[in-house]
Scaffold this motif. Structure first.
Motif, PDB file in Angstrom:
ATOM      1  N   ILE A  20      -9.132  -0.546  28.915  1.00 44.56           N
ATOM      2  CA  ILE A  20      -7.714  -0.374  28.573  1.00 44.56           C
ATOM      3  C   ILE A  20      -6.851  -1.295  29.437  1.00 44.56           C
ATOM      4  O   ILE A  20      -7.125  -1.484  30.620  1.00 44.56           O
ATOM      5  CB  ILE A  20      -7.298   1.101  28.778  1.00 44.56           C
ATOM      6  N   VAL A  21      -5.819  -1.858  28.838  1.00 39.94           N
ATOM      7  CA  VAL A  21      -4.827  -2.617  29.592  1.00 39.94           C
ATOM      8  C   VAL A  21      -3.663  -1.670  29.885  1.00 39.94           C
ATOM      9  O   VAL A  21      -2.989  -1.210  28.954  1.00 39.94           O
ATOM     10  CB  VAL A  21      -4.318  -3.840  28.801  1.00 39.94           C
ATOM     11  N   PRO A  22      -3.432  -1.337  31.143  1.00 37.48           N
ATOM     12  CA  PRO A  22      -2.371  -0.369  31.469  1.00 37.48           C
ATOM     13  C   PRO A  22      -0.999  -0.839  30.990  1.00 37.48           C
ATOM     14  O   PRO A  22      -0.693  -2.033  30.985  1.00 37.48           O
ATOM     15  CB  PRO A  22      -2.415  -0.289  33.001  1.00 37.48           C
ATOM     16  N   GLN A 136       4.947 -17.934  28.365  1.00 37.70           N
ATOM     17  CA  GLN A 136       5.109 -17.243  29.649  1.00 37.70           C
ATOM     18  C   GLN A 136       4.354 -15.910  29.666  1.00 37.70           C
ATOM     19  O   GLN A 136       3.845 -15.484  30.704  1.00 37.70           O
ATOM     20  CB  GLN A 136       6.592 -17.088  29.982  1.00 37.70           C
ATOM     21  N   PHE A 137       4.254 -15.264  28.526  1.00 33.35           N
ATOM     22  CA  PHE A 137       3.446 -14.046  28.422  1.00 33.35           C
ATOM     23  C   PHE A 137       1.992 -14.363  28.765  1.00 33.35           C
ATOM     24  O   PHE A 137       1.344 -13.647  29.537  1.00 33.35           O
ATOM     25  CB  PHE A 137       3.553 -13.471  27.008  1.00 33.35           C
ATOM     26  N   LEU A 138       1.468 -15.451  28.210  1.00 34.66           N
ATOM     27  CA  LEU A 138       0.067 -15.845  28.450  1.00 34.66           C
ATOM     28  C   LEU A 138      -0.177 -16.193  29.915  1.00 34.66           C
ATOM     29  O   LEU A 138      -1.216 -15.822  30.489  1.00 34.66           O
ATOM     30  CB  LEU A 138      -0.302 -17.049  27.574  1.00 34.66           C
ATOM     31  N   LEU A 139       0.760 -16.900  30.526  1.00 40.70           N
ATOM     32  CA  LEU A 139       0.609 -17.257  31.938  1.00 40.70           C
ATOM     33  C   LEU A 139       0.635 -16.015  32.819  1.00 40.70           C
ATOM     34  O   LEU A 139      -0.140 -15.896  33.777  1.00 40.70           O
ATOM     35  CB  LEU A 139       1.697 -18.242  32.356  1.00 40.70           C
ATOM     36  N   ALA A 140       1.508 -15.066  32.497  1.00 40.33           N
ATOM     37  CA  ALA A 140       1.570 -13.822  33.259  1.00 40.33           C
ATOM     38  C   ALA A 140       0.279 -13.031  33.102  1.00 40.33           C
ATOM     39  O   ALA A 140      -0.246 -12.462  34.073  1.00 40.33           O
ATOM     40  CB  ALA A 140       2.766 -12.990  32.806  1.00 40.33           C
ATOM     41  N   GLY A 145      -4.934 -11.338  35.853  1.00 42.39           N
ATOM     42  CA  GLY A 145      -6.375 -11.162  35.697  1.00 42.39           C
ATOM     43  C   GLY A 145      -6.831 -10.822  34.293  1.00 42.39           C
ATOM     44  O   GLY A 145      -7.979 -10.402  34.086  1.00 42.39           O
ATOM     45  N   TYR A 146      -5.957 -11.032  33.304  1.00 43.79           N
ATOM     46  CA  TYR A 146      -6.307 -10.734  31.917  1.00 43.79           C
ATOM     47  C   TYR A 146      -6.521 -12.020  31.127  1.00 43.79           C
ATOM     48  O   TYR A 146      -6.052 -13.088  31.502  1.00 43.79           O
ATOM     49  CB  TYR A 146      -5.217  -9.882  31.267  1.00 43.79           C
ATOM     50  N   LEU A 179      -5.448  -9.425  23.656  1.00 41.82           N
ATOM     51  CA  LEU A 179      -5.284  -9.261  25.100  1.00 41.82           C
ATOM     52  C   LEU A 179      -6.295  -8.280  25.668  1.00 41.82           C
ATOM     53  O   LEU A 179      -6.516  -7.213  25.097  1.00 41.82           O
ATOM     54  CB  LEU A 179      -3.865  -8.764  25.401  1.00 41.82           C
ATOM     55  N   GLY A 180      -6.882  -8.646  26.807  1.00 43.73           N
ATOM     56  CA  GLY A 180      -7.802  -7.743  27.489  1.00 43.73           C
ATOM     57  C   GLY A 180      -8.465  -8.435  28.664  1.00 43.73           C
ATOM     58  O   GLY A 180      -8.151  -9.588  28.984  1.00 43.73           O
TER      59      GLY A 180
END
Length: 201
Positions: A20-22, A136-140, A145-146, A179-180
């Motif tokens: 799970i991604v919190p 920016q979402f992808l870089l974050a 660590g995702y 995402l994961g």
């Protein structure tokens, strides 16, 4: 994390651990996206985080059926493809583009329709803002660590997906981010040398 290091080490991840991604981690990624440059700071995007397996299955089903309709090839149940990989991730982040028309577009729409249409296709400042937010979402995500993969293939079934997600015009589904946690390391694809992609005058 150093920004140049993050940009060089980020990868498009297509296989994920079943973890799970919190919610708080997703919120940090969304916050990073909110700081992306957009025309007149419109921030003309929003995100729908899909973790519910039933919803992911319904989304995958309409995408697979649409692909089968156009290709004539049956997609085996449980098979991951370019189009449906979002359904194999712990979270599918659906990126919704909100309507945006610049001052320039407003002027050209009434004064020069041809130039307006050319500009909307080639320039499209609204879509550029959405793309900046996704970047920016992808870089974050990487910095936290995702792994993630920015996809538009699923939009072959855009109308059906928008119905499931209750996205109504003038808002539009612009992309889906899988995402994961990465299941394995991914090697770096080759990149062009800077000298190949810049011209000084």
């Amino acid at each position: 994390m150093d920004i140049f290091k993050a940009m060089k080490e980020r990868r498009s991840i297509r296989n994920f651990l079943n973890e799970i991604v919190p919610k708080d981690q997703i919120m940090r990624m969304v916050e990073a996206a909110s700081w992306a440059p957009t025309a007149v700071n419109a921030q003309n995007f929003r995100f729908i985080a899909i973790q519910d397996k039933e919803t992911l299955f319904r989304m995958k089903e309409v995408v697979d059926k649409t692909v089968e309709h156009f290709t004539g090839k049956n997609i085996q149940e449980g098979k991951q493809t370019y189009y449906n990989l979002f359904a194999f991730a712990p979270v599918a982040i659906c990126v919704v583009g909100l309507p945006y028309e610049s001052i320039t577009d407003n002027i050209l729409r009434t004064k020069d329709t041809k130039r307006y249409n050319q500009r909307r296709f080639a320039v499209n400042p609204g879509l550029q803002g959405v793309s900046a937010g996704i970047t920016q979402f992808l870089l974050a995500a990487h910095a936290l660590g995702y792994g993630a993969c920015w996809t538009t293939g699923p939009l072959i079934a855009k109308a059906e997906l928008e119905l499931i997600l209750q996205i109504r015009q003038p808002d539009e589904l612009a992309a889906i981010i899988a995402l994961g946690k990465p299941a394995s390391d991914v090697s770096a694809p080759p990149r062009k040398a800077p000298e190949e992609i810049v011209t000084f005058t």
